[in-house]
Design a protein around this motif. Sequence first.
Motif, PDB file in Angstrom:
ATOM      1  N   ASN A  11       0.850  -1.180   0.000  1.00  0.00           N
ATOM      2  CA  ASN A  11       0.000   0.000   0.000  1.00  0.00           C
ATOM      3  C   ASN A  11       0.885   1.228   0.000  1.00  0.00           C
ATOM      4  O   ASN A  11       1.592   1.486   0.961  1.00  0.00           O
ATOM      5  N   LEU A  12       0.850   1.984  -1.093  1.00  0.00           N
ATOM      6  CA  LEU A  12       1.684   3.176  -1.184  1.00  0.00           C
ATOM      7  C   LEU A  12       1.069   4.359  -0.453  1.00  0.00           C
ATOM      8  O   LEU A  12       1.667   5.413  -0.369  1.00  0.00           O
ATOM      9  N   ALA A  13      -0.155   4.209   0.047  1.00  0.00           N
ATOM     10  CA  ALA A  13      -0.824   5.339   0.682  1.00  0.00           C
ATOM     11  C   ALA A  13      -0.063   5.766   1.928  1.00  0.00           C
ATOM     12  O   ALA A  13       0.706   5.011   2.522  1.00  0.00           O
ATOM     13  N   ASP A  14      -0.324   7.007   2.350  1.00  0.00           N
ATOM     14  CA  ASP A  14       0.337   7.590   3.504  1.00  0.00           C
ATOM     15  C   ASP A  14       0.120   6.705   4.735  1.00  0.00           C
ATOM     16  O   ASP A  14      -1.004   6.383   5.079  1.00  0.00           O
ATOM     17  N   THR A  15       1.202   6.296   5.389  1.00  0.00           N
ATOM     18  CA  THR A  15       1.101   5.468   6.591  1.00  0.00           C
ATOM     19  C   THR A  15       1.684   6.229   7.764  1.00  0.00           C
ATOM     20  O   THR A  15       2.876   6.178   8.040  1.00  0.00           O
ATOM     21  N   GLY A  16       0.844   6.987   8.433  1.00  0.00           N
ATOM     22  CA  GLY A  16       1.294   7.691   9.611  1.00  0.00           C
ATOM     23  C   GLY A  16       1.703   9.123   9.367  1.00  0.00           C
ATOM     24  O   GLY A  16       1.993   9.850  10.301  1.00  0.00           O
ATOM     25  N   LEU A 503      -5.200   8.722 -10.982  1.00  0.00           N
ATOM     26  CA  LEU A 503      -5.231  10.183 -10.877  1.00  0.00           C
ATOM     27  C   LEU A 503      -6.478  10.666 -10.149  1.00  0.00           C
ATOM     28  O   LEU A 503      -6.437  11.646  -9.403  1.00  0.00           O
ATOM     29  N   ARG A 504      -7.580   9.965 -10.353  1.00  0.00           N
ATOM     30  CA  ARG A 504      -8.847  10.398  -9.759  1.00  0.00           C
ATOM     31  C   ARG A 504      -9.224   9.595  -8.519  1.00  0.00           C
ATOM     32  O   ARG A 504      -9.702  10.148  -7.536  1.00  0.00           O
ATOM     33  N   TYR A 505      -8.965   8.295  -8.556  1.00  0.00           N
ATOM     34  CA  TYR A 505      -9.471   7.423  -7.501  1.00  0.00           C
ATOM     35  C   TYR A 505      -8.381   6.818  -6.628  1.00  0.00           C
ATOM     36  O   TYR A 505      -8.699   6.133  -5.656  1.00  0.00           O
ATOM     37  N   GLY A 506      -7.121   7.050  -6.963  1.00  0.00           N
ATOM     38  CA  GLY A 506      -6.056   6.484  -6.150  1.00  0.00           C
ATOM     39  C   GLY A 506      -5.986   7.138  -4.788  1.00  0.00           C
ATOM     40  O   GLY A 506      -6.249   8.336  -4.640  1.00  0.00           O
ATOM     41  N   PRO A 507      -5.644   6.372  -3.734  1.00  0.00           N
ATOM     42  CA  PRO A 507      -5.509   6.969  -2.400  1.00  0.00           C
ATOM     43  C   PRO A 507      -4.349   7.948  -2.354  1.00  0.00           C
ATOM     44  O   PRO A 507      -3.386   7.819  -3.109  1.00  0.00           O
ATOM     45  N   PRO A 508      -4.417   8.948  -1.468  1.00  0.00           N
ATOM     46  CA  PRO A 508      -3.322   9.926  -1.375  1.00  0.00           C
ATOM     47  C   PRO A 508      -2.009   9.252  -0.986  1.00  0.00           C
ATOM     48  O   PRO A 508      -1.979   8.318  -0.188  1.00  0.00           O
ATOM     49  N   ALA A 509      -0.922   9.730  -1.588  1.00  0.00           N
ATOM     50  CA  ALA A 509       0.402   9.187  -1.284  1.00  0.00           C
ATOM     51  C   ALA A 509       1.059  10.021  -0.200  1.00  0.00           C
ATOM     52  O   ALA A 509       0.803  11.216  -0.057  1.00  0.00           O
ATOM     53  N   GLY A 510       1.925   9.407   0.565  1.00  0.00           N
ATOM     54  CA  GLY A 510       2.715  10.143   1.522  1.00  0.00           C
ATOM     55  C   GLY A 510       3.839  10.901   0.839  1.00  0.00           C
ATOM     56  O   GLY A 510       4.086  10.750  -0.356  1.00  0.00           O
ATOM     57  N   ASP A 511       4.521  11.729   1.621  1.00  0.00           N
ATOM     58  CA  ASP A 511       5.632  12.482   1.049  1.00  0.00           C
ATOM     59  C   ASP A 511       6.761  11.555   0.606  1.00  0.00           C
ATOM     60  O   ASP A 511       7.464  11.844  -0.359  1.00  0.00           O
ATOM     61  N   ASN A 512       6.954  10.447   1.320  1.00  0.00           N
ATOM     62  CA  ASN A 512       8.018   9.503   0.981  1.00  0.00           C
ATOM     63  C   ASN A 512       7.464   8.079   1.058  1.00  0.00           C
ATOM     64  O   ASN A 512       7.819   7.294   1.936  1.00  0.00           O
TER      65      ASN A 512
END
Length: 555
Positions: A11-16, A503-512
């Motif tokens: 999961n590339l989404a922001d974790t923490g 681009l439209r439906y992907g979860p937000p990514a963290g900075d790193n």
Amino acid sequence: MTPQERPDRDNLADTGLSETPAERVSYLRAGHTLKSWLFTTDHKRIAILYLISITFFFFVGGAAAALVRLDLLTPAGDLLSNEGYNRAFTLHGVIMVWFFLIPSIPNTFGNFLVPLMIGARDLAFPRLNLLSWYIFVLAGLFTLAVLILGGVDTGWTFYTPLSSMFAHGQVVLAATAVFVAGFSSILTGLNFIVTVHKLRCPGMTWDRLPLFVWSIYATSLILVLATPVLSITLALIAAERLFGLGVFDPAVGGDPLLYQHLFWFYSHPAVYIMVLPALGVVSELVAAAARKPVFGYAFVAGSSMAIAVLGFFVWGHHMFVSGQSMYASAVFSFLSIAVAIPSGVKVYNWTATLYKGHISLDPPFLFAMAFIGLFVVGGLTGLILAMLAVDVHVHDTYFVVAHFHYIMVGGAVSAFFGALHFWWPKMFGRCYSLVWGRLSALLIFLGFNLTFFPQFLLGYLGMPRRYHVYPPEFQVLHVLSSAGAGILGLAYLMPFAYLFYALRYGPPAGDNPWGVTGLEWQTRSPPPKHNFETVPVVDGPPYDYHIEMEGDEDG
């Protein structure tokens, strides 16, 4: 999150990470009108404009390739006429070489990443950067119009005397369009050179530059030094056709082989314009995948510069059967083998970097592994072509076609997709499906090998390139190649589908999200308009994974 913390790889989404406050405007939201994009001087937006443009040209060139492969399904060449076939592969070659392969990584990821990687706010000449994109697009559209509406049957090399005396297509207009496109390359290369010299942040010394920046810097030197030679050569073709100058016509004192010398003096370094940025991308991906410093950093950086220099001295290996002296051919053969040494340095150092690394099988790393495998095959067959006796046998056969595509398409395009998957969360702040990414990497690798490996056999058996009527005994290999092209085309479409969806439906990514080093990962995703809220200061080497490595008993 520190660069050493490893997020959930599924999961590339922001974790923490805390969410970006609404008042912090990213470069994507710093203006929503078409005018704000078409007149932007932000290097990141110009990179997106390049990405859209070269994607369009990629599919146009791919469509022409599909037409060629369909025609080659049968020995009789039932689909296209002789003239139509010549124009189809010329369209494919001209568009893919000058409007996709050469600008793909430098003009997109170079534009987006070089200022971020060296801690700068933008490139040295932002308006010049925008001008180079306009020149590129206008030249590309004009070339496309000429090739489709008028047609050119000379191949992408415009060889004389065919192009200067006998071709019936719009050679002058096509040469003029490529001539104009050269100005875009020169301006882009000049911009990168000045940026790397003058805009590095405090502490960013030459021995701390990311290897991707080294590769872009070496590529830029080739662009600035070699592109004018091509421009002058194409101008001479136009002058000979329009005014009857005796530059290449032996009837009035010219020499048709002079064109080959001038053309390949540019075009062989141009091969490294296409592949050097890809080598830089793979260095970044290998370090990120292994979570280790790149083994032999100085040698990998120096090999980029060595490739750029040696690339200017090997053009004659394209002319082993053109009548040049035996001694000149022997020298060019030696130099062609020598240029493989710095390429080998990179491959061996990547292998050493991966040794005992914490390998992650994420899509970017799979594309990097595909690049390494295909690049090695392309490099080894390049050594075969550098041998005088063998080259005489396989010259102008499908063996050369396969070798070229293993380097350019298998290598450079794999690296392009690897870069796209690696920096996508940073560019757009959205995550994509890792499962679909892994599947597309696998299909591209399999489809590519099914397409082009049979062409090595075709060439060795004597099938000449640029022929669409061939003996029936070659049909099985051509059918395999065309079937592979179908798989490859589908595999190329897949990333654009799931990335567009993200681009439209992907979860937000963290900075790193990958948990790696590099200044570009120390700012927000997507970055703000001026990249950093405060000027970054570099106080350590690149790829500094020492904290994790010290805790690894095997490292």
